[in-house]
Design an enzyme around this catalytic site. Structure first.
Site, short mmCIF file in Angstrom:
data_model
loop_
_atom_site.label_atom_id
_atom_site.label_comp_id
_atom_site.label_asym_id
_atom_site.label_seq_id
_atom_site.Cartn_x
_atom_site.Cartn_y
_atom_site.Cartn_z
N ARG A 213 0.84 -1.20 -0.04
CA ARG A 213 -0.14 -0.09 -0.11
C ARG A 213 0.86 1.17 -0.10
O ARG A 213 1.73 1.21 0.99
CB ARG A 213 -0.75 -0.13 1.19
CG ARG A 213 -1.69 1.36 1.37
CD ARG A 213 -2.77 1.28 2.66
NE ARG A 213 -3.54 -0.20 2.74
CZ ARG A 213 -3.81 -0.50 3.83
NH1 ARG A 213 -3.61 -0.17 4.94
NH2 ARG A 213 -4.70 -1.83 3.77
N ARG B 126 -1.98 6.56 9.83
CA ARG B 126 -2.31 5.93 8.52
C ARG B 126 -2.24 7.11 7.50
O ARG B 126 -2.04 8.31 7.80
CB ARG B 126 -3.43 5.14 8.32
CG ARG B 126 -3.44 3.73 9.27
CD ARG B 126 -2.45 2.63 8.78
NE ARG B 126 -2.60 1.53 9.31
CZ ARG B 126 -3.29 0.32 9.32
NH1 ARG B 126 -4.15 0.34 8.23
NH2 ARG B 126 -3.25 -0.40 9.88
N LYS C 253 -3.86 1.17 14.89
CA LYS C 253 -3.68 2.19 13.89
C LYS C 253 -4.57 3.62 14.21
O LYS C 253 -5.51 3.36 15.20
CB LYS C 253 -4.63 1.71 12.60
CG LYS C 253 -5.69 1.30 12.86
CD LYS C 253 -6.34 0.45 11.53
CE LYS C 253 -8.06 -0.34 11.77
NZ LYS C 253 -8.22 -0.78 10.53
N LYS D 224 -6.38 7.15 12.34
CA LYS D 224 -6.75 7.74 11.23
C LYS D 224 -7.05 9.21 11.26
O LYS D 224 -7.88 9.63 12.27
CB LYS D 224 -7.83 6.86 10.61
CG LYS D 224 -7.33 5.46 10.17
CD LYS D 224 -8.38 4.69 9.71
CE LYS D 224 -8.31 3.35 9.28
NZ LYS D 224 -9.04 2.49 8.69
N CYS E 34 -15.17 -3.66 -0.03
CA CYS E 34 -13.91 -3.79 0.37
C CYS E 34 -13.26 -4.86 -0.29
O CYS E 34 -14.11 -5.60 -1.14
CB CYS E 34 -13.88 -4.31 1.88
SG CYS E 34 -14.45 -5.69 2.39
N CYS F 3 -8.07 -11.05 1.61
CA CYS F 3 -8.08 -10.69 2.82
C CYS F 3 -8.26 -11.76 3.90
O CYS F 3 -9.19 -12.50 3.62
CB CYS F 3 -9.14 -9.63 2.97
SG CYS F 3 -9.37 -8.87 4.60
N CYS G 14 -16.22 -8.43 6.15
CA CYS G 14 -16.11 -8.57 7.65
C CYS G 14 -16.52 -7.41 8.43
O CYS G 14 -16.57 -6.49 8.02
CB CYS G 14 -14.75 -9.02 8.19
SG CYS G 14 -13.61 -7.86 8.18
N CYS H 183 -13.84 -1.79 6.50
CA CYS H 183 -12.85 -0.89 5.56
C CYS H 183 -13.60 -0.01 4.55
O CYS H 183 -13.12 0.92 4.21
CB CYS H 183 -11.95 -1.87 4.97
SG CYS H 183 -10.73 -2.61 5.98
#
Length: 564
Positions: free
Chosen positions: A72, A141, A203, A205, A429, A435, A474, A478
């Protein structure tokens, strides 16, 4: 005190995120990295994955899983030049599978990179004057920003501030340069001045929004900054904190949460407030349970008043009262528009963000031709990746419009003209096959489900009705599904939780309507609701607002201001 999680130990003892990555990369026996190194790789911008479609076949053949890596890029605000787009396209052709994937954080993912090509891939990205540092991992991120800084000088000012903040919040370890770019190790202390030895518990954001368009879903961010504009000038930002979309099925202690607006800061105070928020999460976030380790849980556990007081203490100044702002929509602007400097901008629809030539589609080739045209005749134009998995071509000279339209039509990239609102705005996603968290399909299921849902819309005379659909494989969220008017959250293969009632401004979460149901049941549940919507809606009323007004779902709206 609870013991820290094993990943905390890996980070703490990683020698500044180096671990044994060099040794793992050099091991020719396996296509995988050592387990601790798979955690450290995230900080360098990659995830180890395997092709889940092939797992059973390879197990029966006594072969290890078909390991590969997702890489990424770090692109603050989603900005790439035509030359950089061409470079990423060439890297994808040489080293990746399934083209380029535009993410919901305004950047590019490359899937299917095998281990022996990892270093070459990251070096090629660096040669394009890009990198992958901190695109993943327990750090700040990729910073998302209102999409088009070329729209006005105000947008450019906000983007510049966001890009500068992204640089300021990068980890200071030299591990990335040493491992991937053959840099020399420099003697000296390694503990990061902002993140510490073990970095963050999870993480973090950050996003910058410019009303009236909430195109980044600012209330889904750990730290959101909403531009306050008065008489055409940027006065500062309202600060929103505590957003996050992830949860875990069956764990009531985890939940999606919308950020709350807690005050106002001037532009010169943004870095201090961001570092203060990160410092709070570094010191008080849960390091025992990663499912409970986001800022939203720290704020809920300790209280908003405590958080605001601690934020002000660390920043060294008091937040001013929040100013007024209003969002009237989210999502992307499609088609041609003109900026204040007279140059043109074009919003393109990229279904699920997948730029790939397959099954009669030639989107990757088409965007390559557009990039070549711009590189040759308008090198200062830009590819703007959006948080909604689309592309905006910014700064296009008017004389190129006809040529670009011809290229786009030839390669099926004119969906901004032909797609219905439902098809234009839907998100999904990646999910299967790569994934590791996916419980059900998302990206690969989106086209088929859109066809089925459109069948219902057509039945009720709603063909062109704007409708916000998001699918997630899931509950990690995302695709930011908990803000959608209709969302499918993967529960098991072919089965989803049906969520309803979010709004089109990103200010209200949806709610669970039906749990663990298959496609036929999903459509059966939606059919009578859409029938009522067709017959009972007010003029201009969106589906999520309609459901909420009639009490057909119970949804949670955010508090716009917090005074504590």
């Amino acid at each position: 005190m609870n013991a820290i999680s094993p990943i905390e130990i890996i980070k703490r003892d990683s020698d500044g995120l180096r671990g044994t990555l060099r040794e793992s990369l050099a091991d020719p026996v396996t296509g995988a990295l050592r387990e601790p190194d798979t955690q450290l790789l995230k900080f360098h911008g990659g995830y180890q994955q395997d092709d889940r479609d092939l797992r059973e076949q390879r197990r029966l053949a006594r072969l290890e899983p078909a390991y590969s890596f997702m890489i990424r890029t770090r692109l603050p605000g989603g900005v790439a030049t035509p030359a950089q787009w061409l470079a990423l396209d060439a890297i994808a052709q040489a080293n990746a599978q399934r083209g380029l994937r535009i993410t919901t954080r305004q950047t590019i993912q490359l899937h299917g990179v095998i281990k022996r090509e990892l270093k070459a891939t990251l070096q090629a990205i660096q040669a394009a004057l890009l990198d992958t540092r901190a695109a993943c991992g327990d750090v700040n991120r990729n910073v998302v920003v209102a999409v088009n800084p070329m729209q006005s000088s105000l947008h450019a000012q906000v983007h510049a501030q966001a890009a500068a903040l992204s640089e300021q919040l990068l980890p200071r370890t030299r591990a990335y340069h040493e491992i991937w770019l053959d840099g020399e190790r420099v003697a000296g202390g390694e503990e990061d001045p902002l993140y510490g030895q073990a970095f963050l518990p999870r993480k973090f954001k950050i996003g910058f929004a410019i009303p009236p368009r909430n195109d980044i879903d600012v209330f889904a961010q750990d730290l959101g900054l909403v531009a306050i504009v008065e008489h055409g000038s940027l006065r500062g930002y309202d600060v929103c904190a505590g957003g996050g979309m992830g949860m875990t099925h069956g764990d009531a202690g985890t939940y999606p949460r919308l950020a709350e607006t807690i005050g106002f800061v001037h532009p010169e105070q943004v870095q201090a407030i961001a570092e203060a928020a990160i410092g709070i999460q570094r010191d008080f976030g849960d390091r025992a349970d990663r499912k409970h380790a986001r800022l939203k849980y720290t704020m809920d556990d300790r209280g908003i008043a405590w958080f605001k007081q601690e934020l002000e203490r660390r920043a060294g100044f008091a937040l001013q009262p929040a100013r007024d702002f209003q969002f009237d929509q989210r999502g992307d602007a499609f088609g041609w528009s003109e900026g204040e400097d007279g140059r043109l901008h074009l919003g393109l629809r990229i279904p699920a963000g997948r730029v790939w030539d397959r099954e009669g589609l030639s989107h990757q080739t088409g965007l390559r031709e557009v990039a070549m045209l711009l590189h040759a005749h308008a090198a200062d134009a830009q590819f703007r990746l959006t948080p909604n998995q689309n592309v905006l071509l910014a700064g296009v000279p008017g004389h190129l419009r006809e040529a670009m339209d011809a290229i786009l039509a030839a390669h099926g990239l004119d969906l901004h003209r032909t797609a219905t609102p439902l098809r234009r705005d839907a998100l999904a996603c990646v999910a299967l096959p790569t994934c590791g968290l996916a419980m059900a399909e998302a990206e690969r299921y989106l086209p088929a489900f859109l066809d089925k849902l459109h069948g219902l819309l057509d039945r009720h005379g709603l063909h062109d009705a704007p409708l916000d659909l998001r699918i997630s494989g899931c509950p990690n969220g995302c695709s930011r599904p908990y803000l959608a008017e209709i969302a499918l959250i993967g529960k098991a293969p072919g089965r989803y939780n049906l969520m309803l009632g979010g709004d089109h401004r990103g200010q209200r979460m949806n709610a669970l309507h039906r749990e663990n149901i298959a496609e036929a049941q999903i459509l059966e549940a939606l059919d009578p609701l859409l029938a009522r919507y067709a017959g009972e809606r007010n003029v201009g009323e969106r589906f999520g607002d309609f459901l909420h007004r009639l009490g057909l779902v119970e949804s949670k709206r955010i508090p716009i201001k917090v005074t504590a």
